[in-house]
Design a protein around this motif. Structure first.
Motif, PDB file in Angstrom:
ATOM      1  N   VAL A 207       0.859  -1.192   0.000  1.00 49.33           N
ATOM      2  CA  VAL A 207       0.000   0.000   0.000  1.00 49.33           C
ATOM      3  C   VAL A 207       0.892   1.237   0.000  1.00 49.33           C
ATOM      4  N   VAL A 208       0.616   2.142  -0.934  1.00 56.18           N
ATOM      5  CA  VAL A 208       1.431   3.357  -1.068  1.00 56.18           C
ATOM      6  C   VAL A 208       0.538   4.585  -0.887  1.00 56.18           C
ATOM      7  N   LEU A 209       0.970   5.473  -0.019  1.00 56.13           N
ATOM      8  CA  LEU A 209       0.336   6.799   0.010  1.00 56.13           C
ATOM      9  C   LEU A 209       1.219   7.721  -0.813  1.00 56.13           C
ATOM     10  N   ALA A 210       0.692   8.188  -1.931  1.00 55.55           N
ATOM     11  CA  ALA A 210       1.482   9.029  -2.838  1.00 55.55           C
ATOM     12  C   ALA A 210       0.702  10.316  -3.121  1.00 55.55           C
ATOM     13  N   PRO A 211       0.787  11.285  -2.198  1.00 53.17           N
ATOM     14  CA  PRO A 211       0.031  12.530  -2.400  1.00 53.17           C
ATOM     15  C   PRO A 211       0.619  13.331  -3.559  1.00 53.17           C
ATOM     16  N   LEU A 212      -0.235  14.008  -4.302  1.00 50.50           N
ATOM     17  CA  LEU A 212       0.198  14.888  -5.403  1.00 50.50           C
ATOM     18  C   LEU A 212       1.102  14.149  -6.383  1.00 50.50           C
ATOM     19  N   GLU A 213       0.750  12.923  -6.704  1.00 46.21           N
ATOM     20  CA  GLU A 213       1.592  12.085  -7.564  1.00 46.21           C
ATOM     21  C   GLU A 213       1.280  12.332  -9.042  1.00 46.21           C
ATOM     22  N   ASP A 214       2.274  12.089  -9.868  1.00 44.05           N
ATOM     23  CA  ASP A 214       2.119  12.131 -11.316  1.00 44.05           C
ATOM     24  C   ASP A 214       1.230  10.970 -11.786  1.00 44.05           C
TER      25      ASP A 214
ATOM     26  N   CYS B 297       1.509   6.915 -10.901  1.00 43.06           N
ATOM     27  CA  CYS B 297       0.390   6.330 -10.155  1.00 43.06           C
ATOM     28  C   CYS B 297      -0.099   5.078 -10.884  1.00 43.06           C
ATOM     29  N   GLU B 298      -0.277   5.204 -12.193  1.00 40.26           N
ATOM     30  CA  GLU B 298      -0.745   4.072 -12.995  1.00 40.26           C
ATOM     31  C   GLU B 298       0.240   2.898 -12.921  1.00 40.26           C
TER      32      GLU B 298
ATOM     33  N   ARG C  82      -5.526  12.206 -14.180  1.00 41.03           N
ATOM     34  CA  ARG C  82      -5.210  10.792 -14.414  1.00 41.03           C
ATOM     35  C   ARG C  82      -4.846  10.134 -13.092  1.00 41.03           C
ATOM     36  N   THR C  83      -4.171  10.876 -12.246  1.00 39.76           N
ATOM     37  CA  THR C  83      -3.825  10.334 -10.928  1.00 39.76           C
ATOM     38  C   THR C  83      -5.089   9.932 -10.159  1.00 39.76           C
ATOM     39  N   SER C  84      -6.050  10.851 -10.079  1.00 39.46           N
ATOM     40  CA  SER C  84      -7.281  10.551  -9.336  1.00 39.46           C
ATOM     41  C   SER C  84      -8.000   9.344  -9.923  1.00 39.46           C
ATOM     42  N   LYS C  85      -8.005   9.276 -11.253  1.00 40.93           N
ATOM     43  CA  LYS C  85      -8.732   8.177 -11.900  1.00 40.93           C
ATOM     44  C   LYS C  85      -8.020   6.840 -11.761  1.00 40.93           C
TER      45      LYS C  85
ATOM     46  N   SER D 141      -6.283   3.745  -6.359  1.00 39.16           N
ATOM     47  CA  SER D 141      -7.234   2.863  -5.676  1.00 39.16           C
ATOM     48  C   SER D 141      -8.153   3.689  -4.783  1.00 39.16           C
ATOM     49  N   VAL D 142      -7.577   4.670  -4.117  1.00 41.01           N
ATOM     50  CA  VAL D 142      -8.354   5.582  -3.273  1.00 41.01           C
ATOM     51  C   VAL D 142      -7.873   7.000  -3.554  1.00 41.01           C
ATOM     52  N   SER D 143      -8.779   7.857  -4.039  1.00 39.36           N
ATOM     53  CA  SER D 143      -8.412   9.240  -4.354  1.00 39.36           C
ATOM     54  C   SER D 143      -9.060  10.168  -3.347  1.00 39.36           C
TER      55      SER D 143
END
Lengths: 250, 250
Positions: free
Chosen positions: B155-162, B166-167, B186-189, B192-194
């Motif tokens: 599980v990764v928490l990657a705030p403000l990620e490209d 993310c994909e 694209r990150t939000s889409k 897994s959890v946005s």
């Protein structure tokens, strides 16, 4: 210097960002200009990164207004210089209208650099050095303009302009044309003609529209007579709403 | 009355900008990070600068997911470091999860400064130096991560990620939690959890949710079982649409 992989799906957007960052590094663009650009990007996203019909209409009216003007002046700030210096110079030639350096976070250094950049791109009349007149109604240091330029202009193209200054210019009785991706901004709401479009796309279209009008000897008055800026902004918001509703999330 | 008077949210927003500009001056944040922040500002405006119910829901699921993880890792880039270094360190302690410096516009200097900042805030495990593994499917220089960190995390928490990264992380089978104000990105889409919320508000809420789950010994699986990220993003868009429709242009 970082290299943007050209396979990146956001390549064009990243390249534009790089132009602005280069502008900061060259002392032309302000850091605040970077944040402002980001806000514009968000709205460009929302309109689908395309020129909407409403923007095309506003661009046509803007072209007619600039061609019919007695004394048109084109205002250039740090973001405009970083992104569309060449296009602003071309427009200035087509309209026989001077450019005026007009920046919100002003330093003399930055103003000089913008002027030099425009001259390097071929501009032969760049105002903004004298600042011997004052736009009424705004804070003094931000109100100074050239008497023979923005102060006495009847039509002003002021892309990416601050809301306060846009309002003050309109209050002087001028027609103000803005380019601003945010249809809700005070600038967009205050302006006589608000082109809600990306600055690079808008300038290309504006140049084409001016050339077209000149060639076709179009009836300039007729082109702008039926134009309602408020309705046009509403059309943009409608478009955003309709796109958001259709948004096909995976 | 307009709900969005202009794009210059005055109050808290100025403080946040100051932190980012300080981050640039300290060599922690990139200039591109300022642009990205501006984009976020626009979306924050559109959601009313508040934590929506949908963001609260995503935050609760994220907390449960991080607590249930075998190997959670928290990714930190330049904007995250400038805005919520302290909170990321606190979260790292609460979850017993390492932080990993993971920046898009990477320079060794900037990576080192971010690491030093996190350590100054009390972090005792900051990865991102080794970069001895490669995330498949993205351009090489941006694909390097620590084998013992992001590479092997579940599980990764990657705030403000490209979006690309993310994909790629999702394609590796990881659960990726993002914090991104743009529900259409694209990150939000891809995630897994946005969590569509301001990073400062989101981190505060996430820390509270983790503490709550730990104290209440909540059923972590149950919390995330019924979660549909797609539905959650749709709720954000619905909120924006309803706010735009109420927008009263003069």
């Amino acid at each position: 210097m970082t290299i943007i992989p050209d396979l990146h799906p956001r390549y064009k957007s990243l390249m534009t960002r790089d132009k602005l960052v280069a502008g900061v590094e060259a002392g032309i663009t302000s850091q605040q200009g970077l944040i402002a650009h980001g806000r514009g990007e968000a709205f460009d996203y929302l309109i689908g990164e395309q020129t909407l019909k409403s923007a095309r209409r506003a661009t046509e009216v803007a072209a007619a207004m600039l061609l019919a003007a007695k004394k048109p002046v084109l205002s250039v700030n740090g973001n405009v210089a970083a992104l569309v210096a060449k296009e602003m110079v071309e427009l200035s030639e087509l309209l026989n209208a001077p450019l005026e350096v007009n920046i919100f976070y002003r330093t003399e250094k930055r103003a000089k650099r913008i002027k030099a950049l425009l001259e390097k791109q071929g501009a032969n009349k760049v105002l903004g050095d004298l600042r011997n007149a004052v736009i009424p109604g705004i804070e003094h240091s931000r109100a100074k303009v050239d008497r023979d330029g923005l102060y006495s202009a009847d039509v002003v193209l002021a892309p990416l302009e601050d809301g306060d200054r846009c309002e003050a210019l309109v209050n002087m009785g001028k027609k103000v044309i803005t380019i601003d991706l945010n249809p809700l901004s005070r600038t967009s709401k205050q302006a006589s003609v608000s082109i809600v479009d990306d600055i690079e796309r808008a300038l290309q279209n504006l140049i084409l529209a001016v050339k077209e009008d000149k060639k076709a000897k179009n009836d300039l008055a007729a082109l702008s007579e039926s134009y309602d800026n408020n309705e046009n902004l509403k059309a943009v918001i409608k478009e955003i709403v309709s796109r958001l509703k259709k948004e096909d999330l995976r």
